[in-house]
Structure formats: C-alpha cells, structure tokens
Design a protein around this motif. Structure first.
Motif, PDB file in Angstrom:
ATOM      1  N   GLN A   1      -2.241  -2.145  -0.871  1.00 20.75           N
ATOM      2  CA  GLN A   1      -1.660  -2.830  -2.023  1.00 20.75           C
ATOM      3  C   GLN A   1      -0.227  -3.252  -1.737  1.00 20.75           C
ATOM      4  O   GLN A   1       0.208  -4.332  -2.147  1.00 20.75           O
ATOM      5  N   TRP A  33       0.263  -7.236  -1.599  1.00 21.39           N
ATOM      6  CA  TRP A  33       0.805  -7.687  -2.884  1.00 21.39           C
ATOM      7  C   TRP A  33       2.179  -7.105  -3.211  1.00 21.39           C
ATOM      8  O   TRP A  33       2.664  -7.261  -4.328  1.00 21.39           O
ATOM      9  N   ARG A  46       3.019  -4.127  -3.859  1.00 23.80           N
ATOM     10  CA  ARG A  46       2.902  -3.170  -4.960  1.00 23.80           C
ATOM     11  C   ARG A  46       4.022  -2.147  -4.865  1.00 23.80           C
ATOM     12  O   ARG A  46       4.293  -1.624  -3.787  1.00 23.80           O
ATOM     13  N   GLU A  94       8.021  -0.560  -9.642  1.00 19.90           N
ATOM     14  CA  GLU A  94       8.264  -1.487 -10.752  1.00 19.90           C
ATOM     15  C   GLU A  94       6.933  -1.979 -11.345  1.00 19.90           C
ATOM     16  O   GLU A  94       6.775  -2.046 -12.558  1.00 19.90           O
ATOM     17  N   MET A  95       5.986  -2.303 -10.483  1.00 20.83           N
ATOM     18  CA  MET A  95       4.665  -2.731 -10.961  1.00 20.83           C
ATOM     19  C   MET A  95       3.953  -1.586 -11.669  1.00 20.83           C
ATOM     20  O   MET A  95       3.310  -1.790 -12.689  1.00 20.83           O
ATOM     21  N   ASP A  96       4.062  -0.383 -11.106  1.00 25.18           N
ATOM     22  CA  ASP A  96       3.415   0.775 -11.720  1.00 25.18           C
ATOM     23  C   ASP A  96       3.928   1.001 -13.135  1.00 25.18           C
ATOM     24  O   ASP A  96       3.178   1.419 -14.017  1.00 25.18           O
ATOM     25  N   MET A 152       5.074  -1.206 -15.262  1.00 23.02           N
ATOM     26  CA  MET A 152       4.932  -2.339 -16.185  1.00 23.02           C
ATOM     27  C   MET A 152       4.139  -1.975 -17.441  1.00 23.02           C
ATOM     28  O   MET A 152       4.316  -2.594 -18.481  1.00 23.02           O
ATOM     29  N   ARG A 184       6.570  -9.968  -0.806  1.00 14.82           N
ATOM     30  CA  ARG A 184       7.684 -10.011  -1.754  1.00 14.82           C
ATOM     31  C   ARG A 184       8.476 -11.303  -1.598  1.00 14.82           C
ATOM     32  O   ARG A 184       8.870 -11.929  -2.574  1.00 14.82           O
ATOM     33  N   GLY A 222       6.843  -8.209  -8.020  1.00 12.37           N
ATOM     34  CA  GLY A 222       5.992  -8.172  -9.193  1.00 12.37           C
ATOM     35  C   GLY A 222       5.032  -9.339  -9.301  1.00 12.37           C
ATOM     36  O   GLY A 222       4.266  -9.428 -10.238  1.00 12.37           O
ATOM     37  N   LEU A 241       0.882  -9.282  -9.666  1.00 11.95           N
ATOM     38  CA  LEU A 241       0.177  -9.148 -10.929  1.00 11.95           C
ATOM     39  C   LEU A 241       0.275 -10.449 -11.691  1.00 11.95           C
ATOM     40  O   LEU A 241       1.350 -11.029 -11.802  1.00 11.95           O
TER      41      LEU A 241
END
Length: 109
Positions: A12, A16, A18, A21-23, A25, A97, A103, A106
């Motif tokens: 991930q 992407w 991952r 910060e994504m976790d 959201m 990134r 981010g 997503l």
C-alpha cells in the motif's frame, strides 16, 4: 499473519503512498457522539483523538512500523525476512507521493 499484514502495508505504501494521515482520515466520523444510547454503558460516546493516538502508536510499534508515518521500518521488515521489500517500498512510496500528492491514493466517490 504478521508477515502478511506488514507485506500488505508495504505494498500500500509502495503503490499509493499509504501513511498515517490516510489512516486517520476516518477519525472525524468517530469523533461524533453516538446517535443511540448504549443500554450497557448508559451513555453516548465519541472518540477522543488525544486518547486514541497512543493506541495507534502502539499498534504501529507492535507491527514494526514507524509511528510518525505508519510505514514499515527496515528493521521490522528484516525481522520478518522481508529484507528486499524496504527499498522498493520507500522508492515507490516517494514516487507515488510525488505523482499524486499525499493522500491522493484515496478517491472520494
């Protein structure tokens, strides 16, 4: 299972970017007070981000992931026999990134 979970996380990150910060959201959703009253607890609850952050830190530590960005560490991957995963993960994560922005993995529907 630990090896699979960490390898999945590394993929991930690689594809992407991952990260923590994504976790996090989804946290605003859980910070809203529950709609219904718990018959067992007698009150409504909402997530307290200040109390939750140390829990996430501990989750990351137990998995051998960096607590700041949520990425698997070189040491953690090495301990699981995944020595060849770290460099491609970091390189791919940086590339993802840079091309999409933090981010961007997503998408909102």
């Amino acid at each position: 299972a630990e090896r699979v979970c960490t390898l999945e996380r590394a993929l991930q990150v690689r594809h992407w970017a991952r990260d923590r910060e994504m976790d996090e959201m989804v946290l605003p959703y859980f910070e809203e007070e529950e709609i219904s009253l718990s018959p067992f607890l007698g009150k409504r609850y909402a997530l307290d981000r200040g109390q939750f952050r140390p829990v996430v830190d501990e989750f990351y530590r137990l998995h051998g992931w960096d607590t700041e960005n949520g990425w698997p560490t070189r040491e953690g991957l090495n301990n699981l026999g995944l020595q060849n995963v770290y460099e491609p993960m970091v390189h791919g994560g940086a590339k993802a990134r840079d091309s999409c922005g933090a981010g961007a993995g997503l998408q909102t529907v």
